[in-house]
Design an enzyme around this catalytic site. Structure first.
Site, PDB file in Angstrom:
ATOM      1  N   TYR A 289     -42.825 -93.945   7.532  1.00 18.41           N
ATOM      2  CA  TYR A 289     -41.890 -94.653   8.409  1.00 18.41           C
ATOM      3  C   TYR A 289     -41.628 -96.067   7.884  1.00 18.41           C
ATOM      4  CZ  TYR A 289     -42.736 -90.965  11.863  1.00 18.41           C
ATOM      5  OH  TYR A 289     -42.821 -89.763  12.508  1.00 18.41           O
TER       6      TYR A 289
ATOM      7  N   CYS B 132     -35.780 -85.105   8.907  1.00 17.78           N
ATOM      8  CA  CYS B 132     -36.739 -86.003   9.564  1.00 17.78           C
ATOM      9  C   CYS B 132     -38.159 -85.445   9.525  1.00 17.78           C
ATOM     10  CB  CYS B 132     -36.300 -86.342  10.985  1.00 17.78           C
ATOM     11  SG  CYS B 132     -35.970 -84.937  12.032  1.00 17.78           S
ATOM     12  N   HIS B 133     -38.308 -84.157   9.249  1.00 24.09           N
ATOM     13  CA  HIS B 133     -39.654 -83.597   9.101  1.00 24.09           C
ATOM     14  C   HIS B 133     -40.368 -84.169   7.875  1.00 24.09           C
ATOM     15  CE1 HIS B 133     -37.023 -80.893   6.771  1.00 24.09           C
ATOM     16  NE2 HIS B 133     -38.072 -80.689   5.996  1.00 24.09           N
TER      17      HIS B 133
ATOM     18  N   ASN C 239     -32.318 -88.015  15.827  1.00 22.07           N
ATOM     19  CA  ASN C 239     -31.585 -87.325  14.763  1.00 22.07           C
ATOM     20  C   ASN C 239     -30.847 -86.117  15.330  1.00 22.07           C
ATOM     21  OD1 ASN C 239     -30.715 -86.025  12.453  1.00 22.07           O
ATOM     22  ND2 ASN C 239     -32.743 -85.745  11.578  1.00 22.07           N
TER      23      ASN C 239
ATOM     24  N   GLU D 269     -41.781 -76.373   2.056  1.00 20.94           N
ATOM     25  CA  GLU D 269     -41.325 -77.222   0.957  1.00 20.94           C
ATOM     26  C   GLU D 269     -42.442 -77.558  -0.032  1.00 20.94           C
ATOM     27  OE1 GLU D 269     -39.042 -80.602   2.223  1.00 20.94           O
ATOM     28  OE2 GLU D 269     -37.737 -79.374   3.475  1.00 20.94           O
TER      29      GLU D 269
END
Length: 190
Positions: free
Chosen positions: A124, A155-156, A147, A182
């Site tokens: 962040y 945003c993950h 979002n 991912e």
């Protein structure tokens, strides 16, 4: 990585059409909604009440009429979301309608989209620095929570500086599963 950003208002006397569809995914049902300008909203866990609440909120904000899959404008977003969950897509590259994000939040979300690729994470505080507001880590968290395009605007991928997952409006288990997909987090053994 250029994306068309079209924010022209709907001409007076015409009602915007908000086309929507629900897609099954590895993290549950996803609501995708688009205007003529592009994909405008994604919502996780989009069964029943969540779907209705999201459509009502987004349609109200846009002054739009929700229409279930009318012209096919969702065909490409659906195809790309499906491809993402099968591991064949690393960047969505979709035309986005940014109408639901403004000011600082939009600035942060655009930096996230353009500067944090698949398979990486950012803290962040680091994201706050990237947008020229190094003391705004908490405000970055607020931007993530607002979002309108989670998953597509990833945003993950925003985590705490100490390695913690941080928050996620759709639940930490969903965030964990996306990061596993991912390759950022190891998949559980069982």
């Amino acid at each position: 990585m250029s994306r068309v950003e079209n924010e022209r208002p709907v001409p007076p006397g015409r009602t915007e059409r908000l086309e929507w569809a629900v897609v099954d995914s590895a993290v549950g049902s996803l609501l995708l909604a688009a205007t003529a300008r592009g994909l405008v909203s994604v919502a996780f866990h989009a069964d029943g009440a969540v779907r209705e609440r999201t459509l009502s909120r987004v349609a109200g904000q846009l002054g739009a009429e929700p229409v279930h899959r009318s012209t096919g404008r969702l065909a490409e977003p659906i195809r790309r979301v499906t491809e993402y969950f099968t591991g064949g897509l690393r960047e969505f590259g979709l035309t986005l309608d940014w109408s639901l994000a403004t000011g600082f939040n939009r600035q942060v979300l655009r930096e996230l989209l353009d500067g944090v690729p698949y398979g990486t994470v950012v803290a962040y505080g680091e994201l706050a620095k990237r947008v020229g507001q190094p003391r705004a880590a908490q405000a970055v968290g607020v931007a993530m929570g607002s979002n309108p395009l989670p998953l597509v605007v990833p945003c993950h991928r925003v985590v705490e500086s100490d390695g913690g997952l941080g928050g996620f409006g759709s639940g930490l288990e969903t965030k964990r599963r996306l990061l596993e997909l991912e390759g950022v987090l190891p998949q559980p053994l069982f």
